[in-house]
Enzyme design. Structure first.
Site, short mmCIF file in Angstrom:
data_model
loop_
_atom_site.label_atom_id
_atom_site.label_comp_id
_atom_site.label_asym_id
_atom_site.label_seq_id
_atom_site.Cartn_x
_atom_site.Cartn_y
_atom_site.Cartn_z
N TRP A 3 0.91 -1.36 -0.03
CA TRP A 3 -0.60 -0.16 -0.29
C TRP A 3 0.70 1.47 -0.42
O TRP A 3 1.82 1.97 0.65
CB TRP A 3 -1.33 -0.03 1.41
CG TRP A 3 -1.97 1.50 1.25
CD1 TRP A 3 -2.87 1.67 0.37
CD2 TRP A 3 -2.31 1.81 2.56
NE1 TRP A 3 -3.33 2.72 1.22
CE2 TRP A 3 -2.69 2.40 2.30
CE3 TRP A 3 -1.42 1.72 4.10
CZ2 TRP A 3 -3.62 3.78 3.25
CZ3 TRP A 3 -2.28 2.24 4.99
CH2 TRP A 3 -2.45 3.26 4.34
N ASP A 23 -0.33 -5.30 9.14
CA ASP A 23 -1.16 -4.73 9.01
C ASP A 23 -2.76 -5.15 8.48
O ASP A 23 -2.86 -5.88 7.46
CB ASP A 23 -0.66 -3.63 8.26
CG ASP A 23 -2.00 -2.04 7.32
OD1 ASP A 23 -3.08 -1.97 8.37
OD2 ASP A 23 -1.34 -2.08 6.71
N LYS A 83 -13.11 -0.81 5.46
CA LYS A 83 -13.72 -2.09 4.33
C LYS A 83 -14.76 -3.01 5.15
O LYS A 83 -15.83 -3.12 4.74
CB LYS A 83 -12.68 -2.57 4.02
CG LYS A 83 -11.94 -2.30 4.11
CD LYS A 83 -11.02 -0.16 3.37
CE LYS A 83 -9.36 -0.15 3.91
NZ LYS A 83 -8.65 0.60 3.32
N1 KET Z 1 -3.51 -0.64 5.33
C1 KET Z 1 -3.94 -1.30 4.14
C2 KET Z 1 -3.53 -2.61 3.72
C3 KET Z 1 -4.61 -0.90 3.26
O1 KET Z 1 -4.91 -1.01 1.65
C4 KET Z 1 -4.95 0.76 3.99
C5 KET Z 1 -6.14 1.32 2.90
C6 KET Z 1 -5.50 1.19 4.92
C7 KET Z 1 -4.52 0.59 5.11
C8 KET Z 1 -5.82 2.32 4.93
O2 KET Z 1 -6.57 1.25 5.84
P1 KET Z 1 -7.85 3.19 6.91
O3 KET Z 1 -8.55 2.59 7.69
O4 KET Z 1 -8.64 3.78 5.68
O5 KET Z 1 -7.16 4.10 7.04
N2 KET Z 1 -6.26 1.16 1.20
C9 KET Z 1 -6.85 1.57 0.78
C10 KET Z 1 -7.97 3.13 0.63
C11 KET Z 1 -6.59 4.55 0.97
O6 KET Z 1 -5.93 4.63 0.31
O7 KET Z 1 -7.13 4.76 2.05
C12 KET Z 1 -6.97 1.22 -0.76
O8 KET Z 1 -5.40 1.30 -0.74
O9 KET Z 1 -7.32 1.86 -1.69
#
Ligand code: KET
Length: 434
Positions: free
Chosen positions: A153, A234, A270
């Protein structure tokens, strides 16, 4: 500064002086590089085309392409709305959230839960949990580095960089097989200095959709033991790989059974479709309760200087969902339904591409798991998809499968077929299977 004072002494007007001072403060600030995922959303929003498709951000959408409010969230909100929360009850519910989140990851009946051998804090979703851990790592292991998979990511790099933890990558994905480069991964784990920190995606790897098998996780865990590495997981997509939260925690359970101390960032953005509420949890396993108390207080201290305390509304809803058996049962079914819809779209997209006679091998679409398909589309092809077909995704060719629906999948397949089989002048690009 010296030059400015000289001007001031020469009798400039007050407003000119103020302007001169103002310019000097922020002149050196240039725009930050665009986030590759948010940039896709921006381009999508700016496109007036009625049939545009956003396959950028990894946030769940229903089969009409709309964000969802899960039934479990509605039920939970109905129950929490009736209660007037005092500050003290919020703290208690935040602890409940942490305890229930830890159960999801480490297992309801695991010893770490029974013995309270973990330090956990509510965090600002997965991003906040990663950031807290990165800061904790720098404070207590100031000379350490973090090893992260290549690719990962995109924000992982920013998070550990901002925490001033040096970053190294380890091999993960093989572009030719569009699968795991297990041999190279194991070599990198072996060659890292003993006692290194590793960032791992326990399921539904972002962006590749490629996860190690249980046997491979077992081998990775054994090598981590030999090397005394620290595994930081993660967990942003628990439930999205298989549709089953327990199944998706298996990698972590393998490490747990091997006696590792583990760190884990969890997000409910998600799997509860609560992206905007920023609910997450950071937990670190400890040797005993005394250590857990010390670590928790340090994590709280880091959080309190950055943002004070986290918002409560989403936290109340998540705590309710996790602790009320009836609502939790609704949630588990909804997670299964979301994962199944994404899996169905994978199969449908692959079939549609094959029906169009695409000469390329689209098997990886269904081999990969979770929210993303790492399509192998080149930046030029991604660019053509946006400009000619109004289909938006990140330049690495990552497709957020959550944005694919029964209504847009055929159009998407023909757009992908067009840009991969023919050039802009309609000349054939591929004649044999890649
Ligand atoms: N870890 C990973 C692997 C991940 O893909 C994301 C978010 C997060 C943490 C962060 O999640 P959050 O709970 O929203 O803070 N990924 C998606 C969303 C983004 O980038 O905001 C994405 O890759 O599209």
């Amino acid at each position: 500064m010296m030059i400015m004072w000289r001007y001031l002494r020469r009798g400039m007007s007050t407003s000119t002086r103020v302007r001169a001072l103002r310019r000097s403060w922020w002149d050196h600030v240039t725009p930050a590089p665009k986030d590759p995922i948010n940039a896709v959303t921006e381009a999508f929003l700016a496109d007036p085309c009625p049939y545009k498709i956003n396959l950028g951000v990894g946030a769940y959408r229903d089969d009409d392409g709309k964000p969802v409010v899960l039934q479990c969230v509605r039920e939970a909100e109905g129950k929490i709305a009736a209660t007037n929360f005092l500050e003290s009850t919020c703290a208690a519910i935040s602890s409940k959230l942490v305890e229930e989140s830890a159960k999801l990851v480490y297992g309801e009946d695991s010893d770490v839960i029974k013995e309270g051998r973990f330090a956990g804090v509510q965090a600002l979703s997965g991003t906040g949990a990663c950031r807290l851990f990165a800061e904790f790592q720098r404070r207590f292991y100031p000379d350490s580095r973090i090893y992260m998979p290549d690719p990962t990511w995109s924000n992982h790099h920013n998070i550990w960089r901002d925490a001033q933890v040096p970053i190294r990558t380890f091999h993960y994905y093989h572009p030719d097989s569009k699968g795991l480069n297990f041999v190279a991964l194991m070599d990198d784990v072996k060659n890292a200095p003993n006692g290194s920190f590793f960032l791992l995606h326990p399921c539904a790897h972002n962006p590749t959709g490629v996860d190690p098998s249980d046997e491979q996780w077992q081998e990775i865990s054994s090598l981590f033991k030999v090397k005394n590495h620290f595994p930081f997981f993660d967990m942003a997509y628990q439930g999205f790989a298989s549709g089953d939260l327990e199944r998706d925690a298996r990698a972590i359970r393998i490490f747990l059974d091997d006696g590792h101390l583990i760190g884990c960032a969890q997000s409910f953005a998600k799997n509860m479709a609560l992206y905007g509420h920023r609910v997450g949890c950071l937990s670190l396993l400890c040797d005993d309760k005394i250590q857990a108390v010390a670590i928790k207080s340090q994590l709280q201290q880091i959080a309190s200087t950055i943002y004070g305390s986290p918002p409560i509304h989403g936290m109340l809803a998540v705590s309710k969902i996790l602790s009320d058996p009836d609502i939790k049962a609704i949630w588990l079914k909804e997670v299964k339904d979301m994962a199944t819809r994404v899996q169905r779209m994978r199969a449908t997209l692959k079939e549609a591409l094959e029906k169009l006679g695409s000469p390329l091998n689209w098997q990886p679409i269904t081999n990969q798991v979770g929210m993303f398909c790492f399509s192998g589309l080149t930046p030029d092809e991604v660019d053509r998809l946006a400009k000619e077909f109004h289909v938006y995704m990140t330049y690495d060719g990552r497709i957020s499968m959550a944005g694919v629906t029964t209504k847009n999948v055929d159009y998407l397949a023909s757009a992908i077929h067009e840009v991969t089989a023919f050039d802009q002048d309609g000349k054939i690009l591929h004649t044999v299977c890649a």
